[in-house]
Design a protein around this motif. Structure first.
Motif, mmCIF file in Angstrom:
data_model
loop_
_atom_site.group_PDB
_atom_site.id
_atom_site.type_symbol
_atom_site.label_atom_id
_atom_site.label_comp_id
_atom_site.label_asym_id
_atom_site.label_seq_id
_atom_site.Cartn_x
_atom_site.Cartn_y
_atom_site.Cartn_z
ATOM 1 N N ALA A 105 -66.036 39.913 7.268
ATOM 2 C CA ALA A 105 -67.121 40.407 5.452
ATOM 3 C C ALA A 105 -68.401 39.946 5.842
ATOM 4 O O ALA A 105 -69.465 40.476 5.142
ATOM 5 C CB ALA A 105 -66.060 40.044 4.353
ATOM 6 N N LEU A 106 -69.255 38.551 5.515
ATOM 7 C CA LEU A 106 -69.983 37.506 5.836
ATOM 8 C C LEU A 106 -70.730 38.678 6.339
ATOM 9 O O LEU A 106 -72.295 38.881 5.782
ATOM 10 C CB LEU A 106 -69.850 36.066 6.131
ATOM 11 N N ARG A 107 -70.334 38.823 7.528
ATOM 12 C CA ARG A 107 -71.279 39.345 8.171
ATOM 13 C C ARG A 107 -72.009 40.827 8.248
ATOM 14 O O ARG A 107 -73.603 41.333 8.624
ATOM 15 C CB ARG A 107 -71.091 39.187 10.202
ATOM 16 N N GLU A 108 -71.185 41.488 7.455
ATOM 17 C CA GLU A 108 -70.993 42.843 6.935
ATOM 18 C C GLU A 108 -72.001 43.128 5.600
ATOM 19 O O GLU A 108 -72.157 43.995 5.368
ATOM 20 C CB GLU A 108 -69.983 43.869 7.444
ATOM 21 N N GLY A 109 -71.744 42.030 5.202
ATOM 22 C CA GLY A 109 -72.276 42.488 3.493
ATOM 23 C C GLY A 109 -71.135 41.785 2.462
ATOM 24 O O GLY A 109 -69.744 42.897 2.797
#
Length: 243
Positions: free
Chosen positions: A150-154
């Motif tokens: 989630a952090l890496r994708e937004g």
């Protein structure tokens, strides 16, 4: 040479370009005794008298650039109406009117740039140039694969979806996980809110890099002047020609 009024004010070290625009709109600027309330006017500061809050603008200050390793407990402003300590209290010997480029909240430490170069300041903060900022966050428990993804994708925050971040786990130990995260946006308390959105409270946060600069050799609470090469690199990252 003629220049826009807000640029003259910014170059004189009074305020950033954006803040100078607000000062003009508030009616705090006079040119040859006439209050100016509109943006866009051009003047030659050598041919007219310009006053801000009744004080004559002096010749533009030489630009200065500093890198500070900010400790916790200081606010990232030039002054504070509540009387709290500001980052300028850590640079008492600097005579120029400098301002921080962006902000670190009071409980976040790490790399903060300060300058009186309003043009460069505004450009480095503009989302168009996607200037990279790297932080190390300490959380209590490990990150799940879903949280990392989630952090890496937004992640969705109350002010919209964040841009993808670069994230890596540096250390996992009982009761402590250290995570490195690199973003290019500059929303208020963004890193803390991103972690909260995936179920983790940030216990400690430190910015370790900004626009290619690092804290190497600068201890907590100390600062140093930037080198000519570093200043040139900042101009390139901000899409500007160095004056």
């Amino acid at each position: 040479m003629e220049a826009r009024l807000q640029k003259i004010i910014s170059q004189a070290g009074i305020a950033s370009r954006r803040a100078a625009e607000s000062i003009i709109l508030e009616g705090r600027v006079e040119v040859d005794g006439q209050v100016i309330r509109e943006l866009g006017g051009k003047y030659d500061p050598e041919l007219v008298e310009i006053r801000v809050d009744g004080k004559i603008i002096s010749a533009p200050e030489a630009h200065v650039y500093y890198l500070l390793n900010k400790p916790k407990g200081y606010v990232s402003t030039a002054s504070d109406e509540r009387g709290r300590r500001t980052v300028l209290d850590l640079l008492p010997e600097i005579k120029e009117r400098i301002y921080p480029i962006g902000r670190l909240d009071m409980n976040t430490e790490g790399l903060l740039l300060l300058t009186n170069d309003g043009e460069l300041m505004n450009a480095l903060l503009h989302p168009r140039y996607e200037v990279q900022k790297t932080y190390v966050a300490r959380i209590a428990t490990g990150l799940s694969e879903a949280a990392l993804r989630a952090l890496r994708e937004g992640v969705k925050l109350e002010d919209g979806l964040t841009a993808p971040a670069r994230v890596s786990v540096l250390e996992t130990a009982p009761g402590r996980t250290r995570v490195e995260i690199t973003i290019h946006e500059g929303r208020n308390r963004q890193v803390r809110r991103m972690f909260k959105a995936v179920g983790h409270e940030v216990l400690a946060l430190k910015r370790t890099a900004f626009a290619g600069l690092s804290l190497e050799g600068v201890r907590r609470g100390e600062h140093r002047a930037l080198t000519e090469e570093e200043i040139r690199s900042l101009y390139e990252k901000a899409g500007r020609q160095q004056g």
